[in-house]
Design a protein around this motif. Structure first.
Motif, PDB file in Angstrom:
ATOM      1  N   MET A  16      -9.576  15.181  10.101  1.00 53.69           N
ATOM      2  CA  MET A  16      -9.083  13.790  10.251  1.00 53.69           C
ATOM      3  C   MET A  16      -8.919  13.158   8.874  1.00 53.69           C
ATOM      4  N   SER A  17      -7.789  12.555   8.598  1.00 57.05           N
ATOM      5  CA  SER A  17      -7.535  11.944   7.300  1.00 57.05           C
ATOM      6  C   SER A  17      -8.114  10.540   7.252  1.00 57.05           C
ATOM      7  N   ASN A  18      -8.187  10.002   6.032  1.00 57.08           N
ATOM      8  CA  ASN A  18      -8.625   8.620   5.882  1.00 57.08           C
ATOM      9  C   ASN A  18      -7.734   7.678   6.653  1.00 57.08           C
ATOM     10  N   HIS A  19      -6.440   7.993   6.759  1.00 59.24           N
ATOM     11  CA  HIS A  19      -5.517   7.127   7.471  1.00 59.24           C
ATOM     12  C   HIS A  19      -5.869   7.095   8.954  1.00 59.24           C
ATOM     13  N   ASP A  20      -6.310   8.242   9.497  1.00 57.96           N
ATOM     14  CA  ASP A  20      -6.659   8.294  10.911  1.00 57.96           C
ATOM     15  C   ASP A  20      -7.984   7.604  11.184  1.00 57.96           C
ATOM     16  N   ASP A  21      -8.870   7.576  10.207  1.00 59.20           N
ATOM     17  CA  ASP A  21     -10.162   6.905  10.344  1.00 59.20           C
ATOM     18  C   ASP A  21     -10.294   5.889   9.216  1.00 59.20           C
ATOM     19  N   PRO A  22      -9.794   4.659   9.432  1.00 54.03           N
ATOM     20  CA  PRO A  22      -9.796   3.669   8.350  1.00 54.03           C
ATOM     21  C   PRO A  22     -11.189   3.351   7.814  1.00 54.03           C
ATOM     22  N   SER A  23     -12.237   3.602   8.604  1.00 50.17           N
ATOM     23  CA  SER A  23     -13.581   3.282   8.130  1.00 50.17           C
ATOM     24  C   SER A  23     -13.916   4.051   6.850  1.00 50.17           C
ATOM     25  N   ARG A  24     -13.275   5.201   6.646  1.00 48.17           N
ATOM     26  CA  ARG A  24     -13.524   5.982   5.437  1.00 48.17           C
ATOM     27  C   ARG A  24     -12.992   5.285   4.179  1.00 48.17           C
ATOM     28  N   LEU A  25     -12.104   4.333   4.371  1.00 48.46           N
ATOM     29  CA  LEU A  25     -11.525   3.611   3.244  1.00 48.46           C
ATOM     30  C   LEU A  25     -12.297   2.333   2.909  1.00 48.46           C
ATOM     31  N   THR A  37     -10.657 -16.840  -0.786  1.00 50.34           N
ATOM     32  CA  THR A  37     -11.011 -15.452  -0.522  1.00 50.34           C
ATOM     33  C   THR A  37      -9.938 -14.493  -1.013  1.00 50.34           C
ATOM     34  N   VAL A  38     -10.333 -13.236  -1.100  1.00 54.33           N
ATOM     35  CA  VAL A  38      -9.420 -12.115  -1.259  1.00 54.33           C
ATOM     36  C   VAL A  38      -9.319 -11.440   0.102  1.00 54.33           C
ATOM     37  N   ASN A  39      -8.102 -11.267   0.610  1.00 55.37           N
ATOM     38  CA  ASN A  39      -7.899 -10.669   1.934  1.00 55.37           C
ATOM     39  C   ASN A  39      -7.099  -9.378   1.806  1.00 55.37           C
ATOM     40  N   ILE A  40      -7.662  -8.294   2.325  1.00 55.51           N
ATOM     41  CA  ILE A  40      -6.959  -7.007   2.325  1.00 55.51           C
ATOM     42  C   ILE A  40      -7.049  -6.419   3.729  1.00 55.51           C
ATOM     43  N   ALA A  41      -5.890  -6.090   4.311  1.00 55.36           N
ATOM     44  CA  ALA A  41      -5.848  -5.509   5.654  1.00 55.36           C
ATOM     45  C   ALA A  41      -4.993  -4.254   5.645  1.00 55.36           C
ATOM     46  N   LEU A  42      -5.371  -3.304   6.477  1.00 50.23           N
ATOM     47  CA  LEU A  42      -4.537  -2.137   6.754  1.00 50.23           C
ATOM     48  C   LEU A  42      -3.918  -2.336   8.130  1.00 50.23           C
ATOM     49  N   ILE A  43      -2.595  -2.307   8.185  1.00 45.52           N
ATOM     50  CA  ILE A  43      -1.870  -2.492   9.432  1.00 45.52           C
ATOM     51  C   ILE A  43      -1.401  -1.140   9.941  1.00 45.52           C
ATOM     52  N   GLU A  62      -2.896  -1.998  -7.877  1.00 41.39           N
ATOM     53  CA  GLU A  62      -3.247  -0.806  -8.658  1.00 41.39           C
ATOM     54  C   GLU A  62      -4.343  -0.008  -7.959  1.00 41.39           C
ATOM     55  N   GLY A  63      -5.348  -0.705  -7.412  1.00 44.50           N
ATOM     56  CA  GLY A  63      -6.437  -0.022  -6.743  1.00 44.50           C
ATOM     57  C   GLY A  63      -6.001   0.684  -5.474  1.00 44.50           C
ATOM     58  N   LEU A  64      -5.180   0.019  -4.665  1.00 43.16           N
ATOM     59  CA  LEU A  64      -4.716   0.638  -3.422  1.00 43.16           C
ATOM     60  C   LEU A  64      -3.743   1.775  -3.699  1.00 43.16           C
ATOM     61  N   ARG A  65      -2.979   1.645  -4.769  1.00 42.89           N
ATOM     62  CA  ARG A  65      -2.045   2.719  -5.116  1.00 42.89           C
ATOM     63  C   ARG A  65      -2.807   3.991  -5.487  1.00 42.89           C
ATOM     64  N   ARG A  66      -3.934   3.831  -6.159  1.00 46.83           N
ATOM     65  CA  ARG A  66      -4.766   5.000  -6.469  1.00 46.83           C
ATOM     66  C   ARG A  66      -5.418   5.560  -5.206  1.00 46.83           C
ATOM     67  N   LEU A  67      -5.831   4.672  -4.315  1.00 46.45           N
ATOM     68  CA  LEU A  67      -6.553   5.086  -3.118  1.00 46.45           C
ATOM     69  C   LEU A  67      -5.648   5.768  -2.104  1.00 46.45           C
ATOM     70  N   THR A  68      -4.489   5.185  -1.864  1.00 49.12           N
ATOM     71  CA  THR A  68      -3.552   5.706  -0.854  1.00 49.12           C
ATOM     72  C   THR A  68      -2.137   5.650  -1.419  1.00 49.12           C
TER      73      THR A  68
END
Length: 290
Positions: A1-10, A107-113, A57-63
């Protein structure tokens, strides 16, 4: 299972990215910063741009394979966005007006859709270091600095009394019989006043940014009615937190908010509800407005 399939890993990495963006914001917050305005007259500071750059920059490195949509890069045409299945939706600094007022309520808000629904959300408050976070199927949490995360839950509405996880105690020392409403410090208007008049006995907790939704998520408020304009990046991260805490975020027809479904990025008017069984639309006017 990839990080994309299990967002909790991110989640851990995204929390770190949000905290780093928060540090960039605080570097500006302590200075005599300048304020400019965008075309829609909303305020903009160097802190917004610094946080945007840090997060991207951080998200580009992560995903590296996932696209990003930020308040500061909202020009991406719908023809391109419509093909996205998964993407990051970002508000680098939610509550710029509160930032300018220096009241700390931003706040800083970051969501994965994923398929138009938020499946991961991080809401980070730079001044206090408070962080709310959630991922689909793994619950919602609140963490203060130097402490372990604590699971949070919305509370059941019982005719003016609310139970947290079924408790019979009135939560938070609130007024007996009163509905607790989270509301903005910077936005009000006739629509909200009409809703509150129909609601009856209530007390209001005023706070800035997506912290209003988080008050509902942690069981301190029953509802946050937003009967004015917002954008999709304002709500997505907190929506994931609220839903994983047991509540819901809906339009005024009580349908869940969805993302990236149309060319414009404005949300409809909405309710953040602690009790998913309650229909807050009953307090709107007969024509669906207040």
């Amino acid at each position: 299972m990839s990080n994309h399939d299990d967002p909790s890993r991110l989640l851990g990495s995204v929390i770190e990215i949000a905290a780093e963006a928060g540090r960039k914001i605080m570097q500006v917050y302590t200075t005599d910063f300048a304020v400019t305005h965008k075309d829609d007259l909303t305020p903009l500071t160097h802190a917004d741009l610094a946080a945007h750059q840090t997060i991207c920059e951080g998200l580009r490195r992560l995903t590296p394979d996932l696209p990003m949509l930020s308040e500061e890069s909202a020009h991406i045409p719908f023809g391109e966005r419509a093909a996205w299945r998964r993407y990051w939706l970002i508000d680098p600094l939610d509550g710029t007006r509160e930032f300018i007022k220096r009241n700390g309520e931003f706040t800083v808000n970051i969501a994965l859709i994923d398929e138009q629904h938020p499946v991961l959300g991080v809401v980070y408050a730079p001044v206090t270091g408070l962080c709310y976070f959630a991922s689909r199927g793994h619950g919602a949490y609140k963490q203060v600095p130097d402490a372990l995360p604590q699971a949070i839950h919305t509370r059941r509405y019982m005719g003016g009394r609310c139970d947290v996880q079924g408790s019979t105690d009135v939560a938070g020392g609130r007024m007996p019989g009163a509905t607790v409403v989270a509301a903005s410090r910077s936005h009000s208007g006739d629509s909200l006043r009409g809703f509150l008049a129909r609601l009856g006995d209530h007390e209001i907790l005023r706070i800035g940014s997506s912290l209003k939704s988080c008050l509902v998520a942690e069981g301190r408020a029953d509802v946050y009615p937003r009967l004015g304009p917002t954008s999709e990046w304002d709500t997505a991260a907190a929506q994931c937190v609220v839903e994983e805490a047991g509540g819901r975020v809906t339009d005024t027809a009580m349908r869940p908010l969805r993302y990236n479904t149309k060319p414009e990025l404005l949300n409809p008017h909405f309710f953040v509800s602690g009790d998913p069984e309650l229909d807050w639309s009953q307090y709107l006017g007969s024509d669906g407005a207040c």
